[in-house]
Design an enzyme around this catalytic site. Sequence first.
Site, PDB file in Angstrom:
ATOM      1  CG  ASP A  49      -1.786   1.246   1.276  1.00 30.07           C
ATOM      2  OD1 ASP A  49      -2.869   1.190   0.670  1.00 30.07           O
ATOM      3  OD2 ASP A  49      -1.394   2.262   1.891  1.00 30.07           O
ATOM      4  CE1 TYR A  54       0.905   7.876   2.484  1.00 32.50           C
ATOM      5  CE2 TYR A  54       1.261   5.598   1.879  1.00 32.50           C
ATOM      6  CZ  TYR A  54       0.492   6.554   2.482  1.00 32.50           C
ATOM      7  OH  TYR A  54      -0.683   6.197   3.107  1.00 32.50           O
ATOM      8  CE  LYS A  79      -3.666   4.730   0.530  1.00 29.72           C
ATOM      9  NZ  LYS A  79      -2.254   4.584   0.926  1.00 29.72           N
ATOM     10  CG  HIS A 112      -4.548   9.720   0.308  1.00 23.08           C
ATOM     11  ND1 HIS A 112      -3.208   9.675   0.022  1.00 23.08           N
ATOM     12  CD2 HIS A 112      -4.657   9.248   1.578  1.00 23.08           C
ATOM     13  CE1 HIS A 112      -2.542   9.190   1.061  1.00 23.08           C
ATOM     14  NE2 HIS A 112      -3.399   8.940   2.024  1.00 23.08           N
TER      15      HIS A 112
HETATM   16  P1  NDP Z   1       0.782   1.297  11.854  1.00 23.11           P
HETATM   17  O1  NDP Z   1      -0.333   1.083  12.824  1.00 23.11           O
HETATM   18  O2  NDP Z   1       1.012   0.305  10.792  1.00 23.11           O
HETATM   19  O3  NDP Z   1       2.080   1.459  12.739  1.00 23.11           O
HETATM   20  C1  NDP Z   1       3.356   1.713  12.205  1.00 23.11           C
HETATM   21  C2  NDP Z   1       4.311   2.010  13.367  1.00 23.11           C
HETATM   22  O4  NDP Z   1       4.384   0.874  14.217  1.00 23.11           O
HETATM   23  C3  NDP Z   1       5.695   2.352  12.919  1.00 23.11           C
HETATM   24  O5  NDP Z   1       6.174   3.411  13.744  1.00 23.11           O
HETATM   25  C4  NDP Z   1       6.484   1.068  13.181  1.00 23.11           C
HETATM   26  O6  NDP Z   1       7.799   1.400  13.516  1.00 23.11           O
HETATM   27  C5  NDP Z   1       5.740   0.475  14.366  1.00 23.11           C
HETATM   28  N1  NDP Z   1       5.769  -1.005  14.359  1.00 23.11           N
HETATM   29  C6  NDP Z   1       5.610  -1.831  13.304  1.00 23.11           C
HETATM   30  N2  NDP Z   1       5.660  -3.119  13.674  1.00 23.11           N
HETATM   31  C7  NDP Z   1       5.852  -3.122  15.012  1.00 23.11           C
HETATM   32  C8  NDP Z   1       6.019  -4.136  15.979  1.00 23.11           C
HETATM   33  N3  NDP Z   1       5.975  -5.423  15.623  1.00 23.11           N
HETATM   34  N4  NDP Z   1       6.214  -3.776  17.274  1.00 23.11           N
HETATM   35  C9  NDP Z   1       6.247  -2.476  17.625  1.00 23.11           C
HETATM   36  N5  NDP Z   1       6.116  -1.459  16.758  1.00 23.11           N
HETATM   37  C10 NDP Z   1       5.922  -1.766  15.460  1.00 23.11           C
HETATM   38  O7  NDP Z   1       0.578   2.779  11.263  1.00 23.11           O
HETATM   39  P2  NDP Z   1       0.643   3.439   9.815  1.00 23.11           P
HETATM   40  O8  NDP Z   1       0.185   4.827   9.993  1.00 23.11           O
HETATM   41  O9  NDP Z   1       1.957   3.259   9.173  1.00 23.11           O
HETATM   42  O10 NDP Z   1      -0.479   2.679   8.980  1.00 23.11           O
HETATM   43  C11 NDP Z   1      -0.201   1.553   8.167  1.00 23.11           C
HETATM   44  C12 NDP Z   1      -0.307   1.903   6.697  1.00 23.11           C
HETATM   45  O11 NDP Z   1      -1.586   2.428   6.405  1.00 23.11           O
HETATM   46  C13 NDP Z   1       0.637   3.021   6.242  1.00 23.11           C
HETATM   47  O12 NDP Z   1       1.971   2.611   6.110  1.00 23.11           O
HETATM   48  C14 NDP Z   1      -0.021   3.440   4.951  1.00 23.11           C
HETATM   49  O13 NDP Z   1       0.279   2.528   3.925  1.00 23.11           O
HETATM   50  C15 NDP Z   1      -1.500   3.379   5.338  1.00 23.11           C
HETATM   51  N6  NDP Z   1      -2.002   4.673   5.809  1.00 23.11           N
HETATM   52  C16 NDP Z   1      -3.027   5.240   5.096  1.00 23.11           C
HETATM   53  C17 NDP Z   1      -3.547   6.449   5.469  1.00 23.11           C
HETATM   54  C18 NDP Z   1      -4.652   7.027   4.667  1.00 23.11           C
HETATM   55  O14 NDP Z   1      -4.973   8.210   4.859  1.00 23.11           O
HETATM   56  N7  NDP Z   1      -5.253   6.287   3.769  1.00 23.11           N
HETATM   57  C19 NDP Z   1      -3.051   7.199   6.639  1.00 23.11           C
HETATM   58  C20 NDP Z   1      -1.993   6.515   7.350  1.00 23.11           C
HETATM   59  C21 NDP Z   1      -1.510   5.295   6.947  1.00 23.11           C
HETATM   60  P3  NDP Z   1       9.066   0.851  12.641  1.00 23.11           P
HETATM   61  O15 NDP Z   1       8.858   1.300  11.232  1.00 23.11           O
HETATM   62  O16 NDP Z   1      10.223   1.506  13.317  1.00 23.11           O
HETATM   63  O17 NDP Z   1       9.042  -0.640  12.789  1.00 23.11           O
END
Ligand code: NDP
Length: 276
Positions: A49, A54, A79, A112
């Site tokens: 995704d 991004y 998006k 988006h």
């Molecule tokens: P998430 O809930 O996926 O959380 C991501 C965070 O969690 C990062 O800081 C990561 O850190 C940490 N993390 C990942 N795995 C673990 C683990 N096993 N233990 C502890 N911490 C962990 O949030 P996102 O906001 O990234 O949402 C996921 C996806 O959704 C995005 O990447 C994007 O593709 C989409 N999205 C869409 C939006 C929209 O408006 N349509 C808005 C926001 C997101 P690290 O990288 O350091 O591991």
Amino acid sequence: MIDTIGSSVTLQNGVEMPLFGLGVFQTSGGRQVRNVVSWALEAGYRSIDTATVYDNEAGVGQALKSSSVPREEIFVTTKVWNSSQRTGHTLQAFDASLRAMQMDYVDLYLVHWPVAGHHVQTWRDLETIYESGRARAIGVSNFMVEHLQELLPQTRITPMVNQVEFHPYLQSPELLTLCQEAGIQVEAWAPIMKGRVTKVEELCSLGHKYGKTAVQVTLRWLLQRGIVAIPKSRKKQRIIENADIFDFQLTAEDMAVIDNLDRGQRIGPSPYTFKF
Ligand code: NDP
């Protein structure tokens, strides 16, 4: 039965969408995004995704091209960003995304955010894109009940997916019901509350019970509810660990424990008040 990383849901037009995938928000466009996509493919992920905003579509495309996994086995989402909606350049933005990713189609193209005064026209442009065959499915993101109630009577094609913030603290029951009734698949962003599920006592103790982490239990809960999840990590070990959720099953009782954590609490921006 959700017992492999290839488990999927069938969208209203018959397209199969993996229930689980990798999000690449806040993952920089060069080596970092190429690495995470390659690690994810190696770990068995088949859904990525991204989004124009991004600024990493090109890197996603490069990683997919250099992988041995055939393109048709991977589900790619991107998006259209709000600025292109405001200037009426959605069709051009879509072409630019395909060029950046070196692809001739995407699996899912999303609006988006619901940009007031523009998102209905944007949706019409997505219908045109869908009919051209260059997006296998089209959908929306961050559309709340009011946005869907405005949009649905004006569409020829009902959105196939609505990607929204969704996690144990934000379960939006009314939105979920509306989407289910309309045949719109819900997809969770911030599925692990940006890592904060690790601090939720109930999720940690459920993790302990199943020999899993709070993150894994949360992701499994989403999948068992039929909600697509796309957790993000930039770390190889976490990308692997987050996908290790296909060898256990939460009981109905434990599902209910997580259902009861809902507080209507957002982490990200509100679709009602966002300014970007
Ligand atoms: P998430 O809930 O996926 O959380 C991501 C965070 O969690 C990062 O800081 C990561 O850190 C940490 N993390 C990942 N795995 C673990 C683990 N096993 N233990 C502890 N911490 C962990 O949030 P996102 O906001 O990234 O949402 C996921 C996806 O959704 C995005 O990447 C994007 O593709 C989409 N999205 C869409 C939006 C929209 O408006 N349509 C808005 C926001 C997101 P690290 O990288 O350091 O591991």
